[in-house]
Every structure is written in C-alpha cells, then in structure tokens.
Design an enzyme around this catalytic site. Structure first.
Site, PDB file in Angstrom:
ATOM      1  N   ASP A  14      20.373 -14.277  95.608  1.00  0.00           N
ATOM      2  CA  ASP A  14      19.971 -15.686  94.456  1.00  0.00           C
ATOM      3  C   ASP A  14      20.032 -14.824  93.167  1.00  0.00           C
ATOM      4  O   ASP A  14      19.402 -13.401  93.103  1.00  0.00           O
ATOM      5  CB  ASP A  14      18.609 -15.650  94.314  1.00  0.00           C
ATOM      6  CG  ASP A  14      18.246 -16.339  96.511  1.00  0.00           C
ATOM      7  OD1 ASP A  14      18.749 -16.741  97.116  1.00  0.00           O
ATOM      8  OD2 ASP A  14      16.218 -16.865  95.751  1.00  0.00           O
ATOM      9  N   ASP A 133      11.402 -28.935  97.951  1.00  0.00           N
ATOM     10  CA  ASP A 133      10.420 -27.548  98.331  1.00  0.00           C
ATOM     11  C   ASP A 133       8.902 -27.800  97.690  1.00  0.00           C
ATOM     12  O   ASP A 133       8.253 -28.558  96.946  1.00  0.00           O
ATOM     13  CB  ASP A 133      11.192 -26.755  96.665  1.00  0.00           C
ATOM     14  CG  ASP A 133      12.704 -26.849  96.858  1.00  0.00           C
ATOM     15  OD1 ASP A 133      13.269 -26.009  97.573  1.00  0.00           O
ATOM     16  OD2 ASP A 133      13.347 -26.875  95.208  1.00  0.00           O
TER      17      ASP A 133
END
Ligand SMILES: O=C(O)c1ccccc1NCC(=O)[C@H](O)[C@H](O)COP(=O)(O)O
Length: 243
Positions: A14, A133
């Site tokens: 990330d 998500d």
C-alpha cells in the site's frame, strides 16, 4: 486425481506519499512506514509470491496519487499484479491497465457510478474485480470514508452485471492483526457464485489455514499486509502453509 485448488496469496504493498505503509482500519493518519514500495514488492517476489496487491492510497483518499511510482512497481514485476486505489473513470482505468497489471480493483466507482462500472465489466471481463469494503454490511467508498449502500444489494447488482470477482474487506479488521472475518466471507460466498479474495486482519499461519479451508466455498485468495511487515511469519512460511 486433480489437485484441489489452493488458496492464492497476495502480499500487499500500500503506497502513501511514496512509501510502503500499513494503516489501521484504513484510516488516513494511522500509517506505519515500511520504506520503498519497489523494494517491498521485489522482496515478496523473491520469496515466491505469484500475486502482488498494489494500492495507491493517496488516489483512494483523494490526497494526490503515486501513479508514476505504482506504474514503475507494476512494470518491474514478473508476478501478477492486482492494482487498487482511485480507479474511478476512463482515464484512471486506462492508466491502471497500461501498467500491465493482471486486474484492477474498483471500489468507490462501483458505489457512485454503477453505469460506468457495468460498462467496463462488459468491456474488460475478469480484468475487473470489485472491492467490497464493509463495516458490518454497509459498504464504504472514497478511501473507506463514506457510506455507500448495502453489501448484499450491491453484490446482487454486480453479479447481474457479470462482475468476475470480489475483494472483500472487513474494515474493522484491516491492519489490526485480529484475524479475518470468517463469517462475513462465508456469507458473501453463499450470496455469490463468483470467487472471493479475502482482505484484512490476517495475523497468523492458522488464519491462512482457515481461509484455505474456505476455498471449496468460494474463497480464492487472501491479501496479507500487516502480518508480513510485522514479521508474524514469512511469505515462504505462508506459501508453504496453504500449499
Ligand atoms: O484497497 C484500497 O483501495 C484501500 C483504500 C483505502 C484504505 C485501504 C485500502 N486498502 C487496504 C488493503 O488493501 C490492505 O493492504 C489489505 O486489506 C491488507 O490488510 P492487512 O492484512 O490487515 O494489513
């Protein structure tokens, strides 16, 4: 007899402000930095990874982007790359696909511009995955900062549009090393016949063995971030645990 399918592992890189980071609950400002993203990705490749989960967090949060660096990482890899973060329109999708990644992960767009997502699913097939998500059963978009509707209604719509695969993250687990939300994963697998990639919370080799036991129900892969950076286990050990 053919071997049973094994769980795919996707180590995560990330990227925030040019650095490989991990967040807690995906919250901006909770970063722990782990250095150069290319070096992190190359380390996972050397350890035997077949996939890389590569996220542009600044693009996801709307705080800029790391597009050039992400493209450099993706192009430097021999393994398969799943690219995520801020892919929301024709331009960002074209830039993402131009990196040579194997597939992209759409999140916010699936909640805010469903017509566009239906169009690109029809055009690009299994190069498109959708990230679901959630907190509870409520979807979150814009870097997980805004509510975006009901998980199961959205899943039914995307299934009908031909979405090939889902990346399912329990935000409450993400970056916490508390173990994956197995109940959520089983419920999503029961609601769709498409493969599911589990994301968030993996803390141990036992967590990976539990996820591997869900392969017959539809869990295809597991994204692993914090546990690898915190050295809870090595990627070599993880790959051996699910082989
Ligand atoms: O993927 C995104 O677009 C994203 C957006 C905003 C915040 C976080 C985002 N992704 C985080 C990840 O994909 C993590 O790398 C992954 O869930 C691993 O979690 P963990 O193993 O718990 O560190």
């Amino acid at each position: 007899m053919p071997n049973a399918a094994k769980l795919e592992l996707l180590p995560a890189v990330d990227v925030r402000d040019g650095q490989a980071v991990r967040l807690v609950h995906g919250e901006s400002g909770s970063e722990t930095s782990y250095g150069d993203p290319l070096q992190a990705a190359l380390a996972w490749q050397r350890a035997g990874a077949e996939w890389l989960h590569l996220v542009d967090l600044d693009a996801a949060f709307g705080t800029g982007d790391n597009r050039a660096q992400i493209a450099e990482v993706a192009r430097s890899m021999d393994l398969k790359v799943e690219l995520s973060g801020g892919i929301r329109d024709d331009d960002t999708l074209a830039a993402a696909l131009a990196t040579g990644c194997r597939r992209v992960n759409l999140g916010t767009a699936a909640l805010e511009t469903p017509e566009w997502v239906a169009k690109v699913i029809a055009e690009h097939g299994d190069k498109i995955a959708v990230g679901l998500d959630v907190r509870g059963t409520t979807l979150r978009g814009r870097g997980w900062t805004r509510d975006g509707g009901d998980l199961y209604e959205t899943l039914a719509r995307l299934d009908a549009e031909g979405c090939a695969r889902y990346v399912v993250t329990d935000i409450n687990k993400d970056g916490t090393l508390q173990g994956p939300n197995v109940e959520l994963l089983r419920n999503v697998c029961a609601a769709t016949d498409r493969p599911v990639v589990a994301s968030g919370g993996v803390s141990s080799l036992d967590d990976l063995r539990v996820l591997a036991s869900l392969v017959p129900e539809g869990v295809e892969g597991a994204i692993v971030g914090k546990a690898l950076y915190a050295k809870a286990f090595t990627l070599e050990e993880a790959l051996a645990a699910v082989s």
